[in-house]
Design a protein around this motif. Structure first.
Motif, short mmCIF file in Angstrom:
data_model
loop_
_atom_site.label_atom_id
_atom_site.label_comp_id
_atom_site.label_asym_id
_atom_site.label_seq_id
_atom_site.Cartn_x
_atom_site.Cartn_y
_atom_site.Cartn_z
N PRO A 1 10.48 6.09 -2.95
CA PRO A 1 9.72 6.95 -3.87
C PRO A 1 9.05 8.12 -3.14
N GLU A 2 8.72 9.12 -3.89
CA GLU A 2 7.99 10.27 -3.34
C GLU A 2 6.59 9.83 -2.92
N GLY A 3 6.11 10.43 -1.84
CA GLY A 3 4.71 10.24 -1.44
C GLY A 3 4.40 8.97 -0.69
N CYS A 4 5.44 8.15 -0.38
CA CYS A 4 5.19 6.92 0.37
C CYS A 4 5.41 7.16 1.86
N GLU A 5 5.11 6.16 2.66
CA GLU A 5 5.45 6.18 4.09
C GLU A 5 6.64 5.24 4.27
N GLY B 1 0.84 -1.19 0.00
CA GLY B 1 0.00 0.00 0.00
C GLY B 1 0.87 1.24 0.00
N ARG B 2 0.64 2.12 0.96
CA ARG B 2 1.43 3.37 1.05
C ARG B 2 2.79 3.16 1.69
N PHE B 3 3.02 1.99 2.27
CA PHE B 3 4.25 1.75 3.03
C PHE B 3 5.36 1.21 2.14
N PHE B 4 6.58 1.67 2.39
CA PHE B 4 7.76 1.25 1.63
C PHE B 4 8.82 0.84 2.65
N VAL B 5 9.08 -0.47 2.72
CA VAL B 5 10.02 -1.01 3.69
C VAL B 5 11.36 -1.24 2.98
#
Length: 290
Positions: A110-114, A96-100
Motif C-alpha cells: 500500500p501507499e505510505g507504508c514502510e 503499524g507502519r511496516f508492511f512485510v
C-alpha cells in the motif's frame, strides 16, 4: 513421490544428539536429521529424520528403546510444492507502519507504508510469527512516541527484518548480527533486496562479541528476538552495551516466561516499559536507567 518423517523426544541435549547421530546408520538412510530443543519449557529435545523411502519401523523401535526415547512417530508426506504452498499461506503482514511481504505480493504494497521484502523461502522472521510481529509493533510505538534511534543493533537478527525496519525510518546505519553464518548470508541478501546496502551491516557474532559491535556501542536501541535462555544469559552484556536511557526490545519469550526475563533484566538496571502478548508469545520493551 511421497516422503517420510520420523520424530521422537528425549530429555537432555547430549542424549538427543547421540540419538541423532545413531539415526545416520539407519537403512534406508535419512536424507536429513534435526535435533531441536522444544520451546514449551519442558526441557525436552525433538529428534527427527526426513526420508525419501519408508523408514524401517523395527530399526526405529530398537533405537528408541536403546536410548530410552518415546516411540518414533512416522508420517508419510504427500508430494507438495512447498514454495508455492508457503507463498499462498504467507500473506502480507502489517505491523503499524511496516508492511512485510514476499515478491509474489509486490502488487499489494500500500501507499505510505514502510515496505520490507522477505522471500517466502527465507521464512524465519517474516513477521508472521508472534515474536517478530511483536517487535515490529514495539518499534512502531517507540517511533510514534518521538524516539529516534541513533545507534541501533539487532542481536540474533535472522532475516534482519528488524534491523531493516529501523533503517527504513531512521537515517543512521544499523548493525545486525547472528551466531549462524547462513542467517548472516540470508540477512545480507535481504538487505540488498530492500535497497538498504550501506544502511545495514551484517556480522557473524555470538551475542555482543564482535569488534564491530564493540566499536559502535553504546546503543540506544537493541533488538534481541531469540529465546528465554539466551536472553537471560545476555542480560549483563545488554546492560554494558546499552546507553543510559537506551531501549531493549526482547522477544522469543513464552508468556509464562516473561516475568522471569523481566526480573533478570531489572536486576541489571533495565526495566519494563511495556509488554505485549501475541498468542503464546510475549514481546517486552525495556529501558535502561540512568
Amino acid at each position: 513421490m511421497p516422503t517420510f518423517t520420523a520424530f521422537t523426544t528425549l530429555p537432555g541435549k547430549a542424549e538427543a544428539e547421540a540419538l541423532g547421530l545413531a539415526m545416520e546408520r539407519l537403512e534406508p538412510e535419512p536424507t536429513g536429521i534435526g535435533v531441536f530443543e522444544m520451546e514449551d519449557g519442558s526441557g525436552l529435545f525433538e529428534i527427527g529424520g526426513y526420508f525419501t523411502e519408508a523408514p524401517d519401523a523395527a530399526a526405529l523401535a530398537v533405537l528408541a528403546a536403546a536410548f530410552g526415547a518415546k516411540d518414533f512417530v512416522v508420517s508419510e508426506l504427500p508430494e507438495t510444492d512447498w514454495v508455492a504452498k508457503v507463498r499462498r499461506e504467507l500473506a502480507p503482514v502489517e505491523a503499524g507502519r511496516f508492511f512485510v511481504y514476499g515478491s509474489h505480493d509486490a502488487d499489494k504494497v500500500p501507499e505510505g507504508c514502510e515496505p520490507l521484502l522477505i522471500e517466502a523461502a527465507m521464512a524465519f522472521g517474516t513477521g508472521h510469527h508472534g515474536t517478530t510481529l511483536g517487535c515490529l509493533r514495539a518499534l512502531d510505538r517507540l517511533s510514534n512516541e518521538g524516539f529516534v534511534g541513533k545507534s541501533v543493533a539487532d542481536i540474533g537478527c535472522g532475516t534482519a527484518v528488524l534491523a531493516m525496519a529501523a533503517a527504513r525510518i531512521w537515517p543512521q546505519q544499523v548493525l545486525a548480527s547472528d551466531i549462524d553464518r547462513v542467517a548472516v548470508d540470508v540477512a545480507e541478501a535481504n538487505v540488498r533486496a530492500n535497497g538498504l546496502d550501506g544502511r545495514v551491516t551484517c556480522v557473524e557474532a555470538m551475542g555482543f562479541d564482535h569488534p564491530e559491535i564493540a566499536a559502535r556501542a553504546p546503543f540506544d536501541l537493541v533488538f534481541a528476538n531469540i529465546l528465554m535462555g539466551p536472553l537471560i544469559a545476555l542480560a549483563p552484556d545488554m546492560a554494558r552495551h546499552l546507553d543510559s536511557m537506551g531501549y531493549a526490545i526482547l522477544s522469543g519469550i513464552l508468556n509464562e516466561q516473561a516475568d522471569e526475563v523481566i526480573e533478570v533484566y531489572a536486576q541489571n538496571g533495565i526495566n519494563l516499559v511495556q509488554r505485549e502478548e501475541i498468542v503464546e508469545w510475549t514481546t517486552l520493551t525495556l529501558r535502561k536507567s540512568d
